[in-house]
Motif scaffolding. Structure first.
Motif, PDB file in Angstrom:
ATOM      1  N   HIS A  90      -9.400  -0.149 -11.980  1.00 58.29           N
ATOM      2  CA  HIS A  90     -10.741  -0.198 -12.431  1.00 58.29           C
ATOM      3  C   HIS A  90     -11.312  -1.261 -11.492  1.00 58.29           C
ATOM      4  O   HIS A  90     -12.196  -2.013 -11.841  1.00 58.29           O
ATOM      5  CB  HIS A  90     -10.913  -0.345 -13.821  1.00 58.29           C
ATOM      6  CG  HIS A  90     -10.467   0.625 -14.637  1.00 58.29           C
ATOM      7  ND1 HIS A  90     -11.013   1.735 -14.598  1.00 58.29           N
ATOM      8  CD2 HIS A  90      -9.674   0.506 -15.676  1.00 58.29           C
ATOM      9  CE1 HIS A  90     -10.420   2.606 -15.366  1.00 58.29           C
ATOM     10  NE2 HIS A  90      -9.743   1.825 -16.176  1.00 58.29           N
ATOM     11  N   THR A  91     -11.006  -1.314 -10.147  1.00 56.87           N
ATOM     12  CA  THR A  91     -11.572  -2.115  -9.097  1.00 56.87           C
ATOM     13  C   THR A  91     -12.088  -1.404  -8.080  1.00 56.87           C
ATOM     14  O   THR A  91     -11.903  -0.265  -8.086  1.00 56.87           O
ATOM     15  CB  THR A  91     -10.397  -3.223  -8.635  1.00 56.87           C
ATOM     16  OG1 THR A  91      -9.607  -2.475  -7.801  1.00 56.87           O
ATOM     17  CG2 THR A  91      -9.831  -3.974  -9.388  1.00 56.87           C
ATOM     18  N   GLY A  94      -9.716   0.150  -6.051  1.00 57.00           N
ATOM     19  CA  GLY A  94      -8.733   0.743  -6.994  1.00 57.00           C
ATOM     20  C   GLY A  94      -7.196   0.092  -6.713  1.00 57.00           C
ATOM     21  O   GLY A  94      -6.285   0.442  -7.244  1.00 57.00           O
ATOM     22  N   GLN A 333     -21.244  -5.848 -15.255  1.00 58.49           N
ATOM     23  CA  GLN A 333     -19.971  -5.160 -15.058  1.00 58.49           C
ATOM     24  C   GLN A 333     -19.292  -5.040 -16.491  1.00 58.49           C
ATOM     25  O   GLN A 333     -18.516  -4.063 -16.803  1.00 58.49           O
ATOM     26  CB  GLN A 333     -19.096  -6.053 -14.305  1.00 58.49           C
ATOM     27  CG  GLN A 333     -19.405  -6.399 -12.902  1.00 58.49           C
ATOM     28  CD  GLN A 333     -19.439  -5.223 -12.081  1.00 58.49           C
ATOM     29  OE1 GLN A 333     -18.335  -4.396 -11.962  1.00 58.49           O
ATOM     30  NE2 GLN A 333     -20.216  -4.903 -11.036  1.00 58.49           N
TER      31      GLN A 333
END
Length: 364
Positions: A90-91, A94, A333
């Motif tokens: 979940h960056t 990826g 975020q």
């Protein structure tokens, strides 16, 4: 939380306290919107992805989250490790990011995009001779200040005050013995605590658990040992705005002039005035509240309405102008997933926050 015991005396939960206050002022429906605590809990639970019925969850007190079969297959067959492109993290990239381009884009001076040592504002490296580094861990037997009044009976308190762990070397240097009262002070304030001399902490560092209630003496010192008297409000970074309480320097000495026992937990003396009947109807609060709420909501743009209705339920709402654009990008975020916003709704809220951020008039 589920009720463990019947309410003691006249104690009430927060929701019931404010419901009664609202009813007294004639605006009960404006506060509850006709909902009970259980209605609110059920609505929140239904927004999650759990398949277990709420009544079952409430009875059992927990929900067991099973590992998805797809994940089991990844681990079992090694696909998760051999072909990570199929299973991104979940960056933004990826991947595991040693350098975060998203944080780099924020351009926050004290929050670099790669792990890096930054000198703390206060630590032993810039302390004056004789000063100690104060750390303030969470107590193991209470939640912050809750039940601190019960802790005075426990052995780890010294003369009714919060204990502070001091190294054998520091105690010897400053003439402090186990069980003495000591004073910690700096430019922000001072407190009195009870010394526990131990070889389980390094020289130059003392440990004082947070959460004690405050009682000030005539010199402005906290006679109960509340760490908040000497901690700094400097944020850990301009992006996170998190506390940096464990970066704190103070002077330490034996205290020989305590003015009284710790009185932080003595109940206050209350003089009850005659109860005067309030003519709530004459104030027309219900009608006035409805007009104000209607006018306020009608003037809100979509992103603004979403922010105050969906994104500010967990904590007291912060105003958009409290943070910069970069800071809001970092805060949202975690805020957006908790609020359950769609991609379209996220864009609307972020647009509203950027329009009204602290640096909105400075940055394009």
């Amino acid at each position: 939380m589920r009720k463990v015991i019947k309410p003691f005396g006249e104690s009430l939960d927060d929701f019931e306290i404010f419901r009664r206050l609202a009813a007294l002022m004639g605006v009960e429906y404006g506060f509850t919107e006709g909902k009970t605590v259980m209605d609110i809990l059920k609505a929140s639970y239904e927004k999650t992805s759990q398949k277990v019925p709420f009544d079952q969850f409430w009875k059992e007190g927990l929900v067991r989250i099973e590992v998805p079969e797809k994940m089991r297959q990844w681990v079992r067959h090694g696909d998760f490790y051999t072909d990570p492109a199929k299973h991104p993290l979940h960056t933004k990239s990826g991947k595991i990011e040693l350098y975060c381009s998203e944080i780099a884009r924020f351009n926050v001076p004290d929050c670099p995009p790669v792990p890096k040592y930054l000198e703390p504002s206060e630590f032993l490296g810039n302390a004056k001779p004789g000063q100690v580094h104060v750390v303030s861990p969470h107590p193991y037997n209470r939640v912050h200040s809750q039940m601190a009044q019960a802790d005075v009976r426990f052995e780890q308190n010294v003369k009714g005050r919060q204990h502070v762990l001091i190294s054998v070397e520091d105690a010897a240097d400053k003439g402090i013995k186990n069980g003495d009262l000591v004073e910690l002070s700096n430019s922000r304030g001072a407190l009195i605590a009870g010394a526990v001399v131990t070889d389980k902490i390094m020289k130059g560092v003392v440990s004082l658990e947070e959460g004690n209630w405050i009682q000030l003496d005539s010199k402005g010192r906290c006679n109960s040992g509340a760490i908040n008297m000497i901690t700094t409000s400097v944020a850990s970074s301009g992006l996170s705005q998190a506390t940096s309480a464990n970066t704190c320097i103070a002077d330490l000495k034996r205290c020989d002039d305590a003015e009284s026992p710790n009185r932080a937990y003595e109940p206050p003396v209350i003089e009850r005035a005659p109860v005067r009947k309030l003519d709530v109807a004459a104030l027309q609060l219900t009608e006035r509240a409805a007009r104000i709420k209607g006018a306020t909501m009608s003037q809100m743009i979509p992103g603004e309405k979403l922010f105050y209705e969906r994104c500010t339920l967990c904590h007291v709402p912060r105003e958009p102008g409290d943070f910069t654009k970069s800071q809001w990008h970092g805060i949202t975020q975690s805020m957006f997933p908790r609020a359950g916003l769609s991609d379209t709704e996220r864009k609307l809220v972020l647009q509203f926050l950027e329009m009204n951020a602290k640096d909105a008039a400075v940055l394009p």
